[in-house]
Write an enzyme that holds these catalytic residues in place. Structure first.
Site, PDB file in Angstrom:
ATOM      1  N   LEU A 357       0.840  -1.200   0.000  1.00 32.98           N
ATOM      2  CA  LEU A 357       0.000   0.000   0.000  1.00 32.98           C
ATOM      3  C   LEU A 357       0.872   1.246   0.000  1.00 32.98           C
ATOM      4  O   LEU A 357       0.474   2.288  -0.511  1.00 32.98           O
ATOM      5  CB  LEU A 357      -0.880   0.025   1.251  1.00 32.98           C
ATOM      6  CG  LEU A 357      -2.006  -0.989   1.319  1.00 32.98           C
ATOM      7  CD1 LEU A 357      -2.637  -0.970   2.706  1.00 32.98           C
ATOM      8  CD2 LEU A 357      -3.066  -0.693   0.276  1.00 32.98           C
ATOM      9  N   GLY A 358       2.038   1.127   0.600  1.00 32.87           N
ATOM     10  CA  GLY A 358       2.903   2.295   0.649  1.00 32.87           C
ATOM     11  C   GLY A 358       4.046   2.088   1.616  1.00 32.87           C
ATOM     12  O   GLY A 358       4.163   1.040   2.236  1.00 32.87           O
ATOM     13  N   GLY A 360       5.593   3.646   4.926  1.00 33.53           N
ATOM     14  CA  GLY A 360       5.321   4.585   6.016  1.00 33.53           C
ATOM     15  C   GLY A 360       6.585   4.913   6.771  1.00 33.53           C
ATOM     16  O   GLY A 360       7.687   4.631   6.300  1.00 33.53           O
ATOM     17  N   GLY A 361       6.413   5.508   7.932  1.00 35.25           N
ATOM     18  CA  GLY A 361       7.523   5.963   8.748  1.00 35.25           C
ATOM     19  C   GLY A 361       8.732   5.038   8.760  1.00 35.25           C
ATOM     20  O   GLY A 361       9.813   5.434   8.390  1.00 35.25           O
ATOM     21  N   PHE A 362       8.517   3.786   9.136  1.00 35.67           N
ATOM     22  CA  PHE A 362       9.665   2.914   9.318  1.00 35.67           C
ATOM     23  C   PHE A 362       9.683   1.707   8.396  1.00 35.67           C
ATOM     24  O   PHE A 362      10.596   0.920   8.433  1.00 35.67           O
ATOM     25  CB  PHE A 362       9.723   2.408  10.757  1.00 35.67           C
ATOM     26  CG  PHE A 362      10.085   3.471  11.720  1.00 35.67           C
ATOM     27  CD1 PHE A 362      11.412   3.806  11.938  1.00 35.67           C
ATOM     28  CD2 PHE A 362       9.091   4.180  12.388  1.00 35.67           C
ATOM     29  CE1 PHE A 362      11.729   4.805  12.810  1.00 35.67           C
ATOM     30  CE2 PHE A 362       9.419   5.167  13.266  1.00 35.67           C
ATOM     31  CZ  PHE A 362      10.750   5.498  13.480  1.00 35.67           C
ATOM     32  N   GLY A 363       8.643   1.543   7.639  1.00 34.03           N
ATOM     33  CA  GLY A 363       8.651   0.348   6.812  1.00 34.03           C
ATOM     34  C   GLY A 363       7.511   0.340   5.825  1.00 34.03           C
ATOM     35  O   GLY A 363       6.795   1.324   5.668  1.00 34.03           O
ATOM     36  N   VAL A 365       3.938  -0.900   4.098  1.00 35.49           N
ATOM     37  CA  VAL A 365       2.601  -1.228   4.560  1.00 35.49           C
ATOM     38  C   VAL A 365       1.934  -2.086   3.496  1.00 35.49           C
ATOM     39  O   VAL A 365       1.933  -1.745   2.314  1.00 35.49           O
ATOM     40  CB  VAL A 365       1.770   0.045   4.808  1.00 35.49           C
ATOM     41  CG1 VAL A 365       0.396  -0.323   5.334  1.00 35.49           C
ATOM     42  CG2 VAL A 365       2.474   0.950   5.797  1.00 35.49           C
ATOM     43  N   LYS A 380       1.884  -3.201   8.758  1.00 37.12           N
ATOM     44  CA  LYS A 380       3.094  -2.417   8.620  1.00 37.12           C
ATOM     45  C   LYS A 380       4.268  -3.290   9.022  1.00 37.12           C
ATOM     46  O   LYS A 380       4.305  -3.829  10.123  1.00 37.12           O
ATOM     47  CB  LYS A 380       3.003  -1.190   9.522  1.00 37.12           C
ATOM     48  CG  LYS A 380       4.117  -0.202   9.285  1.00 37.12           C
ATOM     49  CD  LYS A 380       3.811   1.057  10.058  1.00 37.12           C
ATOM     50  CE  LYS A 380       4.971   2.017   9.991  1.00 37.12           C
ATOM     51  NZ  LYS A 380       4.779   3.142  10.895  1.00 37.12           N
ATOM     52  N   ASP A 477       4.317  13.536  13.492  1.00 34.95           N
ATOM     53  CA  ASP A 477       4.436  13.407  12.040  1.00 34.95           C
ATOM     54  C   ASP A 477       3.074  13.643  11.380  1.00 34.95           C
ATOM     55  O   ASP A 477       2.594  12.819  10.612  1.00 34.95           O
ATOM     56  CB  ASP A 477       5.003  12.039  11.666  1.00 34.95           C
ATOM     57  CG  ASP A 477       5.562  12.021  10.237  1.00 34.95           C
ATOM     58  OD1 ASP A 477       5.739  13.121   9.658  1.00 34.95           O
ATOM     59  OD2 ASP A 477       5.814  10.932   9.708  1.00 34.95           O
TER      60      ASP A 477
END
Ligand SMILES: *[C@@H]1O[C@H](CO)[C@@H](O)[C@H](O)[C@H]1NC(C)=O
Ligand SMILES: *[C@@H]1O[C@H](CO)[C@@H](O)[C@H](O)[C@H]1NC(C)=O
Ligand SMILES: *[C@@H]1O[C@H](CO)[C@@H](O)[C@H](O)[C@H]1NC(C)=O
Ligand SMILES: *[C@@H]1O[C@H](CO)[C@@H](O)[C@H](O)[C@H]1NC(C)=O
Ligand SMILES: *[C@@H]1O[C@H](CO)[C@@H](O)[C@H](O)[C@H]1NC(C)=O
Ligand SMILES: *[C@@H]1O[C@H](CO)[C@@H](O)[C@H](O)[C@H]1NC(C)=O
Ligand SMILES: *[C@@H]1O[C@H](CO)[C@@H](O)[C@H](O)[C@H]1NC(C)=O
Length: 677
Positions: A357-358, A360-363, A365, A380, A477
């Site tokens: 899906l995308g 994110g912050g650390f990894g 998704v 995630k 964030d």
């Protein structure tokens, strides 16, 4: 010479018959060796033995039959009665290479079978009689030799023989356990085995089952044969055993019970007879003293193993204690939400690229569907090679796991596997706000009503995080990519990967600057601290972003428009702040609301943290419960926005006292205090 039938101990031998003449049975609790001449030892048991004369004594073979005939059917009817028999046998060999041919349980019209031969004929038939229907013999063979002549499947099998050694049905020796799994057994191992032979007259089914002794009869029979036996059986038949043991093995029957029209009585073997080479299934050991020694050896070994396991366990507990304490508070609270890696792997189709899906912050998704429940989830996946990753993971779980608000993305659970951590969230099918703002065609662009609703939703989530929960949660964030849109077009704040818990009243401390360029409070760069004020700053940028439909920093545009904040302020300064409103709306928006959002956005993203309103004030402005001051533009301008863009005008800044905090409180305490409830 060969006294091969022993009758060493006879515990019990009862013949019984009920009122019904055909309802007879017997129980033999002694033991005997098959294949020999003398039947002296059997004289008290209503059984007799017959030796089969052989070629020079090389093949010992014999028969033992119950003396009395049993009625298997009525003279006037054709159907055979049900019967049931069970016996225990053992094949003891002196030389494993020569374990004899095998033995058989036989039902015969005569007390002994005339003309029977040893070797492959198992003392049942001879070369001419084998296969003749005139034999009227039904037998269950326990065959320990493979005869290709009669197409034996192997040298360790059970078969149902009707007038012929070519079995009507057969199977390799073994049993089906509770789970229906076949377990092989070795007939000639020297271990005693129990065999059950049962015939059911209603479905005309003969079934044979075998297992180790002292074990319940397996549910699933090993071999069955559906056959009407009436043509084979006469009214009265004899039952017994035949055997061809060869010279290097002995066949023992260690108990036998038979019952017509009923269940054969259980054979109780409390103690196995002392036969050389017979393996005791309970300890597989030898005689008394050896037994005890082995038992003691085994017991001390088991004791030592248990002791070692205990020590190991204590060491592991000590080693893990620290870790357990670190995780205790959230593990206790969120234990039930632990997902198995297998479930997540299945849900995300093995973390396939197509499910992504995308990032994110650390990894990454991934989208997934939980097996069984079919619930859609977003997973995630975080690698935590470093201790840093673990820290953040714990922060995220401990924070988000306990937070419950309609405008927050719900954390469903987590999973840990080696160097990876997985967070499971509600899946938001409509994706994130930045998609709605930038990645949809102009004609399906987000209308003003939805935009204003989304702003209120995010403000409400932030109010919860900053002021309504037990602890102050700084999101750290806030940006359009972290605002997710649910099915009903409600906004939900997500990705708490950077969230940091701060107790109310304590000065929040951060070890590193986190956030996304364009949304980062300029103050944080030198203070290095994030707090609720930094969230308000990012929220202000988000307000402008939603109203204007453009990113906070846009490089491919005219210089005065690069920085969104500056451009909006510019429009306002020039007389019409609404000029900054997203042109794709085509003028379809509520002017007062747009003005409110833009001015509030500017106020929130004020470069001086203390000048920014709190989130509760923001909510009141948005709800129309309090009004922004009329001279807001002057107030904001006098805060020196040039300083924020890095082009500080010394003439402007010289107009201001150096203590910015006191200015802010002087100037803004009034309107914000009056907005209190
Ligand atoms: C042998 O069978 C007869 C007839 O059924 C019976 O009376 C007798 O008790 C049996 N003998 C033994 C030792 O079971
Ligand atoms: C068959 O014979 C048995 C006795 O042997 C008797 O009890 C039964 O009634 C007879 N049945 C028929 C159908 O004649
Ligand atoms: C097997 O039987 C043969 C014939 O009786 C005998 O010579 C031989 O020693 C036996 N083998 C063993 C291992 O007992
Ligand atoms: C085979 O057995 C039958 C009886 O079942 C007997 O009459 C015949 O003589 C036997 N033949 C041989 C070759 O032993
Ligand atoms: C042989 O026995 C097996 C196991 O009970 C059974 O499934 C199979 O149907 C039998 N075959 C015949 C021909 O009866
Ligand atoms: C948002 O979700 C709703 C419900 O699933 C759907 O009807 C709508 O088309 C979605 N909108 C977009 C822009 O994907
Ligand atoms: C969408 O709207 C923007 C701003 O009005 C315009 O620059 C752009 O060309 C439009 N795109 C399309 C595909 O119409």
């Amino acid at each position: 010479m060969s006294i091969t039938i022993f009758m060493l101990c006879l515990y019990l031998n009862i013949a019984y018959s009920d009122k019904n003449m055909s309802d007879v049975g017997f129980m033999f609790g002694g033991f005997f060796k098959l294949g020999g001449a003398s039947d002296q030892e059997l004289k008290n048991s209503n059984m007799s033995a017959q030796e089969i004369h052989t070629d020079g004594g090389l093949s010992e073979a014999g028969q033992v039959f119950y003396n009395l005939p049993l009625q298997f059917k009525n003279s006037n009817t054709t159907s055979v009665f049900s019967f049931s028999t069970t016996f225990i046998f053992a094949v003891v060999t002196t030389d494993p290479r020569f374990h004899g041919h095998g033995l058989a349980f036989a039902i015969s019209p005569t007390r002994f079978i005339p003309g029977a031969q040893p070797n492959q004929y198992l003392g049942l038939f001879n070369s001419t009689s084998d296969g003749q229907s005139s034999n009227h013999i039904v037998a269950v063979e326990l065959d320990t030799d493979q005869d290709f002549e009669i197409s034996d499947i192997d040298d360790n099998h059970l078969g149902i023989d009707i007038n012929s050694l070519k079995s009507a049905n057969r199977s390799s020796a073994g049993y089906y356990n509770d789970r229906g799994v076949f377990r092989r057994i070795d007939l000639s191992s020297g271990e005693p085995f129990q065999v059950w032979v049962e015939y059911n007259s209603t479905n005309q089914k003969l079934s044979v089952t075998i297992h180790r002794i002292n074990m319940p009869k397996p549910e699933t029979p090993l071999v069955t044969l559906k056959r009407d036996l009436s043509s084979c059986f006469s009214e009265f038949m004899y039952v017994g055993f035949t055997s061809s043991s060869g010279s290097n093995s002995s066949h023992y029957i260690l108990g036998w019970s038979f019952r017509m029209n009923g269940q054969a009585q259980e054979i109780h073997l409390s103690r196995l007879p002392d036969i050389p080479g017979l393996l005791d299934p309970n300890d597989m050991g030898g005689g008394g003293r050896v037994h005890k020694k082995i038992l003691i050896a085994i017991l001390s070994l088991v004791g030592a193993v248990i002791f070692l396991i205990l020590i190991y366990g204590v060491v592991m507990i000590v080693r893990r204690r620290k870790f357990i304490q670190v995780l205790e508070d959230w593990q206790v609270l969120y234990g039930p939400h632990r997902f198995t890696y297998k479930d997540l792997f299945i849900a995300t189709k093995g973390f396939r690229e197509g499910q992504l899906l995308g990032r994110g912050g650390f990894g990454r998704v991934y989208k997934g569907i939980l097996p069984f429940s079919n619930v859609q989830i977003a997973v995630k996946r975080i690698s935590h090679d470093s201790k840093q990753g673990m820290k953040e993971f714990v922060a995220e779980i401990s924070t988000i796991g306990r937070l419950r608000h309609p405008n927050l993305v719900r954390l469903l659970g987590y999973c840990r596997r080696r160097k990876e951590l997985f967070l499971v969230y509600d899946y938001m099918p409509n994706g994130s706000l930045d998609k709605f703002l930038y990645r949809l065609p102009n004609n399906s662009i987000l209308n003003w009503k939805h935009r204003f609703k989304i702003i209120k939703d995010v403000a409400s989530a932030l109010l919860y995080l900053h002021q309504q929960w037990v602890q102050v949660v700084v999101h750290r964030d806030i940006k359009s990519a972290n605002v997710l849109i649910d099915n009903d077009m409600n906004a939900r704040l997500g990705d708490f990967g950077l969230a940091k818990l701060c107790d109310h009243g304590n000065d929040p401390q951060t070890s590193r600057v986190a956030g996304t360029p364009g949304y980062i409070d300029p103050e944080i760069v030198h203070s290095g601290k994030s707090n609720t004020g930094t969230d308000i700053y990012s929220f202000g940028v988000l307000l402008l972003e939603i109203a204007c439909g453009r990113r906070p920093v846009e490089t491919q545009t005219s210089p005065e428009k690069v920085l969104l904040i500056e451009w909006v302020l510019d429009c306002w300064d020039k007389g019409d702040i609404c000029e900054a409103v997203d042109s794709r709306l085509g003028g379809e928006y509520v002017v007062d609301e747009a003005k409110l959002v833009l001015t509030l956005g500017l106020l929130c993203s004020h470069p001086i943290a203390s000048a920014r309103p709190t989130i509760s004030s923001v909510v009141q402005f948005l709800d129309g419960d309090s009004q922004l001051p009329d001279n807001l533009l002057d107030l904001i301008k006098s805060r020196n926005f040039g300083g924020w863009s890095g082009q500080a005008s010394s003439s402007l800044s010289s107009n201001f006292p150096t203590d910015q905090t006191s200015i802010a409180s002087l100037t803004f305490t009034e309107p914000f205090a009056s907005s209190g409830r």
